[in-house]
Design a protein around this motif. Structure first.
Motif, PDB file in Angstrom:
ATOM      1  N   VAL A 130      39.246  38.426  50.269  1.00 25.26           N
ATOM      2  CA  VAL A 130      40.542  38.197  50.906  1.00 25.26           C
ATOM      3  C   VAL A 130      41.684  38.226  49.896  1.00 25.26           C
ATOM      4  N   GLY A 131      41.375  38.463  48.615  1.00 23.15           N
ATOM      5  CA  GLY A 131      42.422  38.607  47.612  1.00 23.15           C
ATOM      6  C   GLY A 131      43.051  37.314  47.155  1.00 23.15           C
ATOM      7  N   VAL A 132      42.545  36.164  47.618  1.00 23.74           N
ATOM      8  CA  VAL A 132      43.074  34.855  47.212  1.00 23.74           C
ATOM      9  C   VAL A 132      42.031  34.205  46.305  1.00 23.74           C
ATOM     10  N   ARG A 133      42.413  33.939  45.073  1.00 23.40           N
ATOM     11  CA  ARG A 133      41.460  33.509  44.046  1.00 23.40           C
ATOM     12  C   ARG A 133      40.708  32.232  44.434  1.00 23.40           C
ATOM     13  N   ALA A 134      41.421  31.226  44.921  1.00 23.47           N
ATOM     14  CA  ALA A 134      40.781  29.951  45.237  1.00 23.47           C
ATOM     15  C   ALA A 134      39.766  30.097  46.367  1.00 23.47           C
ATOM     16  N   ILE A 135      40.051  30.969  47.334  1.00 23.04           N
ATOM     17  CA  ILE A 135      39.122  31.159  48.449  1.00 23.04           C
ATOM     18  C   ILE A 135      37.947  32.024  48.029  1.00 23.04           C
ATOM     19  N   ASN A 136      38.204  33.095  47.299  1.00 23.38           N
ATOM     20  CA  ASN A 136      37.112  33.978  46.879  1.00 23.38           C
ATOM     21  C   ASN A 136      36.074  33.258  46.024  1.00 23.38           C
TER      22      ASN A 136
ATOM     23  N   ARG B 275      46.390  25.495  37.182  1.00 21.57           N
ATOM     24  CA  ARG B 275      47.012  26.821  37.210  1.00 21.57           C
ATOM     25  C   ARG B 275      46.068  27.847  37.832  1.00 21.57           C
ATOM     26  N   PHE B 276      44.755  27.652  37.653  1.00 20.55           N
ATOM     27  CA  PHE B 276      43.791  28.575  38.244  1.00 20.55           C
ATOM     28  C   PHE B 276      43.900  28.571  39.769  1.00 20.55           C
ATOM     29  N   LEU B 277      44.171  27.410  40.360  1.00 21.56           N
ATOM     30  CA  LEU B 277      44.260  27.299  41.811  1.00 21.56           C
ATOM     31  C   LEU B 277      45.560  27.864  42.365  1.00 21.56           C
ATOM     32  N   MET B 278      46.549  28.084  41.515  1.00 25.83           N
ATOM     33  CA  MET B 278      47.845  28.597  41.957  1.00 25.83           C
ATOM     34  C   MET B 278      47.849  30.118  41.913  1.00 25.83           C
ATOM     35  N   GLN B 279      48.606  30.711  42.837  1.00 27.67           N
ATOM     36  CA  GLN B 279      48.668  32.169  42.906  1.00 27.67           C
ATOM     37  C   GLN B 279      49.976  32.574  43.560  1.00 27.67           C
TER      38      GLN B 279
END
Length: 438
Positions: free
Chosen positions: A146-152, A414-418
């Motif tokens: 889905v292109g969202v780092r936290a979800i992927n 910061r990893f969770l932010m996008q």
């Protein structure tokens, strides 16, 4: 002939007019509820009530009461007289669908809202779909990016999975939906905007979704000023469109915004026809409808899949709201957006510690799973001891895991932010997660 009647006529090829002997008369008008006598029709059928000016008002059969048929109009009621003629239009609800729906914005009746040409149907299907044998479903074993780092990474979604997106108002769920629409690798995206404000529909289509997202998307919009019957029809129409593309072997991403507004529409109808209210006034048919809608998503053995993401509005940020609680029980996972994280400037404001994907473990490798568990552990330890650290009562070296969490907390956050325009695919997300954990 009204636009609604014309659309029904197109959906059926020709309107099924009952013989004169089966025509009935209007007996009562109570708010948005009409009752008629002299006709015999099943639930879900459509009837036409003739107004004083000769204009037909299309209604849906929503119940029966003491030998009378209970109707709910699909448009505004005006010019009705006692004993007005009522005739049956259809005994079943069908909709015409076409590949030309891609890139279009339509209403709950399938009429264009984007000023484009009328969509010529290629096939006609039942509005409420057909019940599928559970043994004819396919196993969910392929990731949907889905292109969202936290979800992927933490909430990995599989093709055919059903996920709830739970949030209060103004926490960024529409923006997150827009990101997934633009960045996903699904072949077709079907978006149902049910009961939302008209302004939000405009902003989502032109700003959040954009031209890039619209090219492979179908948007069905039934704002809050539509009658509850139209909102429910738009909901089933959204599912029917997704099923149409799934049956072509495509991987479809179905976004329903929002399941709560659908429940409100069903509650309005249920209370109007005399259903007993339960918690917060929701009628039993509300929870039956939610189950029906969710089961229309999934992967099928013949090929193709529908991955459903349903937004659920937590009224007053109450995570134990009846609709929230009911949705979590039947979905394959949920993503909770936190107002506290949003106020700290973290977007998307996904609370990793309380969100879950029930199929994530079977979709990722052992090494990827270990990375996720380590990240969750560090975040949980920090949250447990945050107050202790804030008042200066913790001494470094006492707890090695907490020391590591404190050392890396800014990197992890910061990893969770996008950014809304940033796309992070599945492989890059895990590479960045490994780097964040050192």
């Amino acid at each position: 002939m009204s636009a609604l009647l014309a659309q029904l006529q197109r959906d059926l090829g020709s309107v099924q007019i009952s013989p004169p002997s089966l025509h009935g008369v209007l007996t009562r008008v109570t708010g948005m509820i009409l009752t008629a006598r002299g006709i015999r029709v099943p639930l879900g059928a459509y009837c036409e009530v003739m107004a004083e000016d000769g204009e037909g008002i299309v209604c849906e059969v929503v119940g029966f009461r003491e030998g009378e048929v209970v109707l709910m109009p699909l448009s505004a009621v005006h010019g009705l007289l006692p004993g007005a003629a009522v005739r049956v239009l259809t005994h079943t609800a069908r909709v015409g669908l076409s590949s030309a729906l891609l890139g279009r914005v339509v209403d709950g009746m399938g009429e264009p809202l984007d000023e484009g040409p009328r969509i010529e149907p290629e096939v006609y299907v039942p509005l409420r779909g057909e019940r599928r044998n559970p043994l004819h479903r396919a196993p969910i074993d392929t990731c949907l990016d889905v292109g969202v780092r936290a979800i992927n990474t933490f909430l990995t979604i599989g093709r055919g999975q059903r996920i709830g997106l739970i949030a209060g108002s103004g926490v960024g769920k529409s923006i997150l939906l827009g990101m997934m629409t633009r960045f996903t690798n699904a072949e077709v995206i079907v978006i149902g905007m049910i009961g939302e404000r008209g302004r939000e529909v405009l902003e989502f289509v032109h700003e959040t979704l954009g031209e890039e997202g619209r090219r492979r998307a179908v948007v069905i919009a039934a704002p809050g000023d539509c009658s509850p019957t139209v909102r429910l029809r738009a909901t089933h129409y959204t599912c029917a469109v997704a099923e149409y593309f799934r049956d072509q072997g495509k991987n479809v991403l179905l976004l329903m915004d929002s399941l709560t507004r659908v429940a409100h529409a069903q509650r309005e109808i249920g209370l109007a026809v005399g259903e007993p209210p339960t918690t917060k006034g929701y009628t039993p048919s509300v929870f039956s409808l939610i189950n029906e809608l969710v089961e229309r998503a999934g992967a099928v053995a013949s090929g193709g899949s529908i991955t459903g993401i349903y937004t659920v509005l937590a009224e007053g940020d109450d995570a134990n709201d009846p609709i929230v609680d009911g949705a979590r029980a039947i979905l394959d996972g949920h993503v909770l957006l936190s107002r506290e994280l949003a106020s700290l400037g973290q977007y998307p404001a996904i609370d990793i510690n309380v969100s879950i994907s029930r199929l994530a473990n079977r979709l990722v490798t052992r090494g990827q799973r270990d990375l996720v568990l380590k990240f969750r552990r560090l975040m949980a330890i920090y949250e447990e001891n945050r107050d202790l650290v804030a008042v200066g009562a913790y001494r470094a070296g006492t707890n090695p895991e907490l020391d590591e969490a404190l050392q890396r907390r800014d990197i992890l956050r910061r990893f969770l932010m996008q950014d809304v325009d940033e796309s992070v695919n599945f492989e890059d997300g895990f590479r960045q997660l490994e780097a964040a954990l050192g």
